[in-house]
Design an enzyme around this catalytic site. Structure first.
Site, PDB file in Angstrom:
ATOM      1  N   HIS A  60      50.196  35.205  29.413  1.00 52.52           N
ATOM      2  CA  HIS A  60      51.071  36.356  29.187  1.00 52.52           C
ATOM      3  C   HIS A  60      51.913  36.113  27.946  1.00 52.52           C
ATOM      4  O   HIS A  60      52.982  36.666  27.787  1.00 52.52           O
ATOM      5  CB  HIS A  60      52.008  36.568  30.371  1.00 52.52           C
ATOM      6  CG  HIS A  60      51.332  36.540  31.689  1.00 52.52           C
ATOM      7  ND1 HIS A  60      51.185  35.396  32.419  1.00 52.52           N
ATOM      8  CD2 HIS A  60      50.745  37.534  32.397  1.00 52.52           C
ATOM      9  CE1 HIS A  60      50.533  35.674  33.543  1.00 52.52           C
ATOM     10  NE2 HIS A  60      50.251  36.959  33.558  1.00 52.52           N
ATOM     11  N   GLY A 102      48.505  41.031  37.354  1.00 56.18           N
ATOM     12  CA  GLY A 102      48.801  41.950  36.277  1.00 56.18           C
ATOM     13  C   GLY A 102      47.536  42.326  35.538  1.00 56.18           C
ATOM     14  O   GLY A 102      46.590  41.535  35.459  1.00 56.18           O
ATOM     15  N   SER A 103      47.486  43.546  34.990  1.00 58.15           N
ATOM     16  CA  SER A 103      46.355  43.939  34.147  1.00 58.15           C
ATOM     17  C   SER A 103      46.528  43.310  32.762  1.00 58.15           C
ATOM     18  O   SER A 103      47.573  42.736  32.452  1.00 58.15           O
ATOM     19  CB  SER A 103      46.275  45.459  34.054  1.00 58.15           C
ATOM     20  OG  SER A 103      45.957  46.000  35.320  1.00 58.15           O
ATOM     21  N   GLY A 104      45.472  43.416  31.963  1.00 53.00           N
ATOM     22  CA  GLY A 104      45.510  42.842  30.622  1.00 53.00           C
ATOM     23  C   GLY A 104      44.724  41.550  30.496  1.00 53.00           C
ATOM     24  O   GLY A 104      44.673  40.954  29.427  1.00 53.00           O
ATOM     25  N   HIS A 105      44.111  41.113  31.627  1.00 51.48           N
ATOM     26  CA  HIS A 105      43.309  39.888  31.616  1.00 51.48           C
ATOM     27  C   HIS A 105      41.824  40.190  31.803  1.00 51.48           C
ATOM     28  O   HIS A 105      41.042  39.299  32.130  1.00 51.48           O
ATOM     29  CB  HIS A 105      43.754  38.952  32.744  1.00 51.48           C
ATOM     30  CG  HIS A 105      45.201  38.637  32.744  1.00 51.48           C
ATOM     31  ND1 HIS A 105      45.819  38.039  31.666  1.00 51.48           N
ATOM     32  CD2 HIS A 105      46.177  38.849  33.667  1.00 51.48           C
ATOM     33  CE1 HIS A 105      47.105  37.880  31.950  1.00 51.48           C
ATOM     34  NE2 HIS A 105      47.355  38.366  33.150  1.00 51.48           N
ATOM     35  N   ASP A 159      53.426  37.162  41.857  1.00 50.96           N
ATOM     36  CA  ASP A 159      52.139  37.306  42.539  1.00 50.96           C
ATOM     37  C   ASP A 159      52.158  36.599  43.888  1.00 50.96           C
ATOM     38  O   ASP A 159      51.719  37.153  44.907  1.00 50.96           O
ATOM     39  CB  ASP A 159      51.006  36.718  41.682  1.00 50.96           C
ATOM     40  CG  ASP A 159      50.747  37.508  40.413  1.00 50.96           C
ATOM     41  OD1 ASP A 159      51.686  37.643  39.605  1.00 50.96           O
ATOM     42  OD2 ASP A 159      49.623  37.981  40.222  1.00 50.96           O
ATOM     43  N   LYS A 204      46.847  33.726  41.496  1.00 50.26           N
ATOM     44  CA  LYS A 204      47.259  32.850  40.400  1.00 50.26           C
ATOM     45  C   LYS A 204      48.737  32.488  40.591  1.00 50.26           C
ATOM     46  O   LYS A 204      49.540  33.333  41.007  1.00 50.26           O
ATOM     47  CB  LYS A 204      47.055  33.551  39.052  1.00 50.26           C
ATOM     48  CG  LYS A 204      45.609  34.007  38.825  1.00 50.26           C
ATOM     49  CD  LYS A 204      45.317  34.439  37.397  1.00 50.26           C
ATOM     50  CE  LYS A 204      46.125  35.625  36.893  1.00 50.26           C
ATOM     51  NZ  LYS A 204      46.015  36.856  37.717  1.00 50.26           N
TER      52      LYS A 204
END
Lengths: 333, 333
Positions: free
Chosen positions: A219, A53-56, A109, A104
């Site tokens: 998250h 996921g994006s945001g990391h 995922d 991860k």
């Protein structure tokens, strides 16, 4: 919600446009949301693909480049990339020596990377191995995970496996190194505030002004417990002690001590936290061989930090020190 | 207020302890709160000293090292370093070729660096030149400044003057390059939220949930105006247009386009902003030669960003690309 965005639906695709504009050394497949090193595929080298996921950020796209990843698949914010995306990346980086997936440990995922590996193998015969990171000692299972969550050690796995691939090791050899890093690494994080997923528009969780969350996920998943806001030295103990209780970090060639910012915490505070972490390690007989301080695996604007320790041997130390040239981590070149 | 600190009075000194522990390539004078490169003084090289209030990290202490600063003086949060501190740093780095002071244009900083230069010259005969950065087009005078404020261009001045000193230029030559960078650079910033100075314990200013501040300073000083929260592409216009109106950035060898994070804004949003900035520049006939995206001059946890443009010539371009090895900026080595 105030954010530097346009339409919440376009955040990831527009950020990738910005990344492409800022980094000519990367090549971005905007349709599939894949960040490639510009010279991929590198013939004869084991290729590394990660994503999530994006945001990391900078994880994972910011770690694409010589010495680290060959490609990263960007999912929507806090959402797994889809199998087609991972399959396209796997085919796009294959230089004939096979592809390592670094994943991860989140259910979506793991499933999507696995499916992509099968599809890629069936369609093109590319050999794929996967290493799953699961270093978070905070919780055994969680909202999005069976087993431990993969967090900070992922940065070290990408760096060290990237160096191993650069040295010309074969797929089994690179995978072995990656698994060794994961096995020798432990992490735990905490939050002072929530993050706000753009598409949601409100904080992921509520955390009163006088409380902090110990063992938070990346998250905003619940951690171990909420406690009253505490001084940095007590926070450091709450993070480091469970790590030291989980694995013996004394002896050997020392550790990589990594204090990671969750996104909204000033570097000033991260260095202050590093001071507390280093003091606990010294008292516990753990030798620090290398350090890393900064926001490397973040949760949007969440304030807080995590601590990762990696037990090094002389080989891991050498691979950690090897040259790397990515937007988010660079040395030796 | 929730922060990763112990006693608010100890934030800077404890962060410097963490920095010393994390970076053996630095030497820190904890009594005087000075960050030195470990091998200072470098004989025969013009030395660079900067500093200012803490809370802007990685500026300035994170920019100490080969290719950039020889020393940085850390004031308390958002508070100028004192003359004795600057004098000690000036004497500590002097390798016989003189010392350049790089000073952001805030009244206290300018006064204290000036006093330190006079004291150092009188006591030890060291030759000191000062360059004052004043690139912020937002306001003519401000809360802490007569004339324009010094902001983002300071990062480029430290990098490029550091490279000029490494090339063996004399003090006048290094100062000339530094002044040229400042003269060719313009910046403007904005905030989505306030920052919280640890000793104050409450937000520096109030900004309603539906408003943003355009032209903000790096200490939360008021900007040009408050406007309703707007999409990133409008925010980019509000920042870039005043910059382009102030100096002609077309032609020459292109610009360095620098989108800086104020501390609390995710990298994802900074890249999205960079995409908007790049689009405006393309439309305006400004060629981007180099880019920089990330939190380099921050305001604690303030959410927001700034844009800095620097008009390059072939010499500035070459000096920007020269090797640098600091905690906060590193390439080529």
């Amino acid at each position: 919600m105030k954010k530097l965005i346009n339409d919440p639906a376009d955040v990831v695709s527009e950020a990738l446009l910005g990344m492409a504009a800022a980094h000519p050394e990367l090549r971005i497949d905007h349709e599939n949301k894949i960040v490639y090193r510009a010279d991929a595929p590198v013939q004869g080298k084991v290729a590394l693909v990660s994503g999530g996921g994006s945001g990391h950020e900078p994880l994972h796209g910011g770690f694409v480049g010589p010495g680290m990843l060959d490609a990263a698949c960007a999912g929507e914010v806090f959402t797994s990339p889809v199998p087609d995306q991972v399959m396209a990346a796997t085919r796009g980086v294959d230089g004939g020596a096979g592809v390592l997936h670094i994943v991860k440990n989140y259910t979506g995922d793991v499933m999507n990377f696995e499916m992509a590996a099968e599809l890629a193998a069936a369609e093109t015969g590319v050999e794929v191995e996967a290493v799953i990171t699961d270093d978070d000692v905070a919780v055994q299972d969680s909202l999005y995970t069976a087993g431990r969550r993969g967090v900070g050690i992922t940065v070290a796995v990408e760096k060290i496996a990237g160096a191993a691939a650069d040295e010309g090791r074969d797929l089994a050899g690179v995978a072995e190194v990656a698994r060794r890093v994961n096995a020798n690494g432990r992490s735990m994080g905490m939050a002072l505030t929530s993050c706000i997923v753009p598409a949601a528009g409100h904080p992921t969780f509520d955390l009163p002004d006088d409380q902090i969350e110990i063992g938070i996920g990346i998250h905003g998943e619940p951690g171990r417990r909420r406690v009253p806001a505490a001084p940095a030295r007590e926070v450091a103990e709450m993070l480091v002690e469970p790590i030291l209780a989980d694995l013996d970090f004394t002896g050997g060639d020392g550790v990589l001590a990594f204090v990671n910012g969750m996104g909204g915490t000033p570097l000033l505070e991260l260095y202050l936290m590093y001071n507390e972490v280093a003091a606990i390690l010294a008292k516990s007989g753990v030798t620090v061989a290398r350090s890393l301080v900064g926001p490397y695996i973040t949760s949007l604007e969440m304030a807080g930090c995590s601590v990762t320790l990696l037990k090094l041997d002389d080989e891991l130390l050498r691979l950690w020190d090897a040259p790397v040239r990515t937007p988010g981590m660079r040395w030796g070149v």
